[in-house]
Design a protein around this motif. Structure first.
Motif, PDB file in Angstrom:
ATOM      1  N   HIS A  12       0.878  -1.091  -0.005  1.00 26.09           N
ATOM      2  CA  HIS A  12       0.108  -0.046  -0.163  1.00 26.09           C
ATOM      3  C   HIS A  12       0.939   1.377   0.097  1.00 26.09           C
ATOM      4  CE1 HIS A  12      -2.018  -3.176   2.008  1.00 26.09           C
ATOM      5  NE2 HIS A  12      -3.235  -2.678   1.795  1.00 26.09           N
ATOM      6  N   GLY A  13       0.613   2.205  -0.676  1.00 23.99           N
ATOM      7  CA  GLY A  13       1.329   3.588  -0.649  1.00 23.99           C
ATOM      8  C   GLY A  13       1.282   4.084   0.680  1.00 23.99           C
ATOM      9  N   MET A  14       0.146   3.925   1.568  1.00 28.35           N
ATOM     10  CA  MET A  14       0.309   4.629   2.853  1.00 28.35           C
ATOM     11  C   MET A  14       1.081   3.953   3.784  1.00 28.35           C
ATOM     12  SD  MET A  14      -1.436   7.177   2.495  1.00 28.35           S
ATOM     13  CE  MET A  14      -1.646   7.751   4.285  1.00 28.35           C
ATOM     14  N   LEU A  15       1.571   2.331   3.430  1.00 26.61           N
ATOM     15  CA  LEU A  15       2.451   1.626   4.279  1.00 26.61           C
ATOM     16  C   LEU A  15       3.852   2.339   3.765  1.00 26.61           C
ATOM     17  CD1 LEU A  15       3.425  -0.726   6.068  1.00 26.61           C
ATOM     18  CD2 LEU A  15       3.319  -2.097   3.992  1.00 26.61           C
ATOM     19  N   THR A  16       4.074   2.639   2.968  1.00 24.77           N
ATOM     20  CA  THR A  16       5.366   3.158   2.283  1.00 24.77           C
ATOM     21  C   THR A  16       5.441   4.709   3.220  1.00 24.77           C
ATOM     22  OG1 THR A  16       5.312   1.976   0.417  1.00 24.77           O
ATOM     23  CG2 THR A  16       6.966   3.719   0.794  1.00 24.77           C
ATOM     24  N   MET A  17       4.392   5.368   3.064  1.00 23.45           N
ATOM     25  CA  MET A  17       4.301   6.703   3.604  1.00 23.45           C
ATOM     26  C   MET A  17       4.378   6.724   5.200  1.00 23.45           C
ATOM     27  SD  MET A  17       1.364   9.722   3.567  1.00 23.45           S
ATOM     28  CE  MET A  17       1.636  11.263   3.983  1.00 23.45           C
ATOM     29  N   GLY A  18       3.994   5.498   5.797  1.00 24.95           N
ATOM     30  CA  GLY A  18       4.024   5.345   7.178  1.00 24.95           C
ATOM     31  C   GLY A  18       5.308   4.952   7.724  1.00 24.95           C
ATOM     32  N   MET A  19       5.992   4.118   6.808  1.00 19.38           N
ATOM     33  CA  MET A  19       7.425   3.716   7.277  1.00 19.38           C
ATOM     34  C   MET A  19       8.390   5.179   7.143  1.00 19.38           C
ATOM     35  SD  MET A  19       7.950  -0.073   5.877  1.00 19.38           S
ATOM     36  CE  MET A  19       7.259   0.399   4.136  1.00 19.38           C
ATOM     37  N   THR A  20       8.218   6.056   6.109  1.00 18.79           N
ATOM     38  CA  THR A  20       9.055   7.206   6.007  1.00 18.79           C
ATOM     39  C   THR A  20       8.524   8.129   7.142  1.00 18.79           C
ATOM     40  OG1 THR A  20       8.761   6.570   3.447  1.00 18.79           O
ATOM     41  CG2 THR A  20       9.167   9.082   4.071  1.00 18.79           C
ATOM     42  N   PHE A  67       3.563   9.727  -4.362  1.00 19.73           N
ATOM     43  CA  PHE A  67       3.856   8.080  -4.573  1.00 19.73           C
ATOM     44  C   PHE A  67       4.674   8.142  -6.031  1.00 19.73           C
ATOM     45  CE2 PHE A  67       0.499   8.144  -1.641  1.00 19.73           C
ATOM     46  CZ  PHE A  67       1.162   7.697  -0.447  1.00 19.73           C
ATOM     47  N   ARG A  68       5.808   7.427  -6.118  1.00 18.45           N
ATOM     48  CA  ARG A  68       6.394   7.508  -7.319  1.00 18.45           C
ATOM     49  C   ARG A  68       6.744   6.272  -7.947  1.00 18.45           C
ATOM     50  NH1 ARG A  68       9.674  12.538  -8.269  1.00 18.45           N
ATOM     51  NH2 ARG A  68       7.711  14.128  -7.760  1.00 18.45           N
ATOM     52  N   GLY A  69       6.257   5.184  -7.284  1.00 17.64           N
ATOM     53  CA  GLY A  69       6.532   3.707  -7.702  1.00 17.64           C
ATOM     54  C   GLY A  69       5.996   2.721  -6.993  1.00 17.64           C
ATOM     55  N   GLN A  70       5.807   1.459  -7.163  1.00 20.52           N
ATOM     56  CA  GLN A  70       5.377   0.342  -6.295  1.00 20.52           C
ATOM     57  C   GLN A  70       6.447  -0.105  -5.344  1.00 20.52           C
ATOM     58  OE1 GLN A  70       3.893  -0.579  -9.890  1.00 20.52           O
ATOM     59  NE2 GLN A  70       1.865  -0.653  -9.593  1.00 20.52           N
ATOM     60  N   VAL A  71       6.035  -0.538  -4.302  1.00 21.70           N
ATOM     61  CA  VAL A  71       7.166  -1.290  -3.352  1.00 21.70           C
ATOM     62  C   VAL A  71       6.579  -2.821  -3.320  1.00 21.70           C
ATOM     63  CG1 VAL A  71       7.873  -1.358  -1.016  1.00 21.70           C
ATOM     64  CG2 VAL A  71       7.485   0.807  -2.034  1.00 21.70           C
ATOM     65  N   TRP A  72       7.627  -3.534  -3.733  1.00 25.58           N
ATOM     66  CA  TRP A  72       7.353  -4.883  -3.859  1.00 25.58           C
ATOM     67  C   TRP A  72       7.796  -5.659  -2.723  1.00 25.58           C
ATOM     68  CZ3 TRP A  72       4.220  -5.778  -7.867  1.00 25.58           C
ATOM     69  CH2 TRP A  72       4.154  -4.618  -9.011  1.00 25.58           C
ATOM     70  N   PRO A  73       7.201  -7.075  -2.558  1.00 28.99           N
ATOM     71  CA  PRO A  73       8.004  -7.832  -1.520  1.00 28.99           C
ATOM     72  C   PRO A  73       9.383  -7.974  -1.690  1.00 28.99           C
ATOM     73  CG  PRO A  73       5.717  -8.638  -2.292  1.00 28.99           C
ATOM     74  CD  PRO A  73       6.129  -7.669  -3.162  1.00 28.99           C
ATOM     75  N   GLY A  74      10.130  -7.970  -0.700  1.00 28.76           N
ATOM     76  CA  GLY A  74      11.631  -8.251  -0.955  1.00 28.76           C
ATOM     77  C   GLY A  74      12.581  -6.922  -1.098  1.00 28.76           C
ATOM     78  N   ASP A  75      11.660  -5.932  -1.292  1.00 25.97           N
ATOM     79  CA  ASP A  75      12.473  -4.615  -1.375  1.00 25.97           C
ATOM     80  C   ASP A  75      12.774  -3.800  -0.042  1.00 25.97           C
ATOM     81  OD1 ASP A  75      11.758  -4.028  -4.149  1.00 25.97           O
ATOM     82  OD2 ASP A  75      10.280  -2.663  -3.784  1.00 25.97           O
TER      83      ASP A  75
END
Length: 136
Positions: free
Chosen positions: A59-67, A87-95
């Motif tokens: 989720h984009g908001m997961l990435t925002m939350g970690m940031t 949001f500029r790109g997807q975040v994949w498992p393993g990233d």
């Protein structure tokens, strides 16, 4: 930690790894916590066969939350006055994601920051700005 005026100047940079090897479990846990069960994030068959993606992604908001966690770890809890991202790109498992925070202005009682979260390939996935209150 609480950020103080004497701790920073324009150009000060701080970097933090916000996730190392993101797991599908973390993505599903976020879905449960947020209530966002969009199948793009939780259903491999839907993500690949219906939507045409290589797999599920965060989720984009997961990435925002970690940031945001990286920000508050630096400036201190309750000190963040504003925070916005694109949001500029997807975040994949393993990233693996690294957030870089750069001071762009220091005011009498606050500091402005540019924020970039990039993946292990150096691709920006989130970019934004924040303002945080400074301790005297």
């Amino acid at each position: 930690m609480v950020l103080r005026r004497g701790d920073v100047e324009v150009g000060t940079v701080r970097e933090a790894t916000v996730v190392d090897d993101l797991t599908r479990t973390q993505i599903v846990m976020y879905a449960g916590a947020s209530g966002d069960y969009n199948p793009l994030h939780t259903d491999e068959v839907f993500a690949t066969q219906v939507a045409g993606f290589p797999g599920v992604f965060a989720h984009g908001m997961l990435t925002m939350g970690m940031t945001g966690r990286a920000l508050t770890d630096w400036v201190g809890e309750g000190r963040l006055l504003s925070f916005g991202v694109q949001f500029r790109g997807q975040v994949w498992p393993g990233d693996t994601l690294v957030t870089t925070m750069t001071v762009t202005a220091v005011h009498a009682d606050s500091v402005d920051l540019d924020i970039v979260t990039a993946n292990q390939d150096g691709r920006d996935v989130v970019v934004g700005t924040a303002t945080a209150a400074l301790e005297a």
